[in-house]
Every structure is written in C-alpha cells, then in structure tokens.
Design a protein around this motif. Sequence first.
Motif, PDB file in Angstrom:
ATOM      1  N   LEU A 151     -10.374 -75.221 101.652  1.00 43.00           N
ATOM      2  CA  LEU A 151      -9.179 -74.618 102.247  1.00 43.00           C
ATOM      3  C   LEU A 151      -7.892 -75.212 101.696  1.00 43.00           C
TER       4      LEU A 151
ATOM      5  N   LEU B 199     -15.460 -72.403 109.928  1.00 43.53           N
ATOM      6  CA  LEU B 199     -14.554 -73.522 109.742  1.00 43.53           C
ATOM      7  C   LEU B 199     -14.563 -74.354 111.012  1.00 43.53           C
TER       8      LEU B 199
ATOM      9  N   VAL C 260      -3.378 -73.095 106.512  1.00 44.70           N
ATOM     10  CA  VAL C 260      -4.665 -72.524 106.909  1.00 44.70           C
ATOM     11  C   VAL C 260      -4.475 -71.099 107.434  1.00 44.70           C
TER      12      VAL C 260
ATOM     13  N   ILE D 191      -4.086 -68.798 104.465  1.00 41.54           N
ATOM     14  CA  ILE D 191      -5.351 -68.575 103.748  1.00 41.54           C
ATOM     15  C   ILE D 191      -6.308 -67.727 104.578  1.00 41.54           C
TER      16      ILE D 191
END
Length: 184
Positions: A23, A50, A62, A65
């Motif tokens: 990540l 995750l 995060v 993404i």
Amino acid sequence: RQWQDSGLFCQGRIAINVSARQLDDPDFPGLISRVLEEAGVPSSCLELELTESVLMTDPQQVISILTELKELGFALAIDDFGTGYSSLAYLKRFPVDTLKIDQTFVREMLVEQNDRAIVATIVAMAQQLGLTTVAEGVEFEEQQQMLQELGCVLAQGFLFSRPEPADEFTRKRLIQRNQLEGNH
C-alpha cells in the motif's frame, strides 16, 4: 484462472492479503491490475484484505489507493477487525465492503459476555454502514448459530475446512460440487 479454464466456477471471491509495503507503493493499483490482465482474471473475482494497522499507517494515502482499487472493481475487506487502532471517523471514509471480525472475539463469545457484546456491536455497526461481516475462527456449530442470531451469516474457520492446497481444494470442493450439481 485454471478453475475458470476448467469450467469450475467458485462461488464468492478469492481473498488476498495486502501488506503495508504494497500500500506504500502508489502504483500498487496499476501493478495488480496489470497482473490480473495478464492472467485473464477479472478484478470482481478478488477481495483484497487489509488489516486495521495497515490502513492507519497513512490514512489519506490509503483512502486514495483504496478508492482507485474500488474503481478497478476490487472488493475490499478489513481483516482482523477490532484488534487494531482504527478510528471510526476513518472507517466511514474507507471504501470497504467487508469487516472480518477477528477470531479473538469469536473464540470466547459463547462464554464471555464482553466478547459476545463486541461481536454484536461490530455486526450492528457494519449493517448500519451497509457492510458485510465475516466471522473468523469459527470452530463449533454453537458459534455459527450465535453468529447467525446476531446477523452475521458469513464465517470462516475449521468448522468448515482447514487450509488446504489449491489442488486438494479443486478436487474436494469444486469438482465434487460440480458432479453433485450435474455439471461437468
């Protein structure tokens, strides 16, 4: 891909754990998308898992993404939910589909009121947020029954199967199921 080519269809998704290092790479969505394209597997067949601690390393990055991964068609899950340090403020901002309730709460929920309360709270919160819950570490029928009573209908654990190699899973779960259903 081999299962698809063999005409064996597996209900659900294949879950893949994603590390903090992956990540950290802003090109991770592009990389995983290219790998799937080369393999000929659609992103809708996969769920990326995750942990809470991974999500909290740099929440803003995060979120960016994860949003890109969602746009590519991946399902996203928070694994081991309840054991990390996530903030509820961030939970509502992460574009996830599933909360996987950590086995530490499931294991003792039949005898520990606090564990049962935590599981019930996670399930209720997930339902209110429109998320699916999966209970991890289910080993006994009584756990499964209580989870269903609480509204958690998806579970994984030794009650259903121990981990097994792909070829054994193919033989025991996919081929036999297809034969029982009359498919070839």
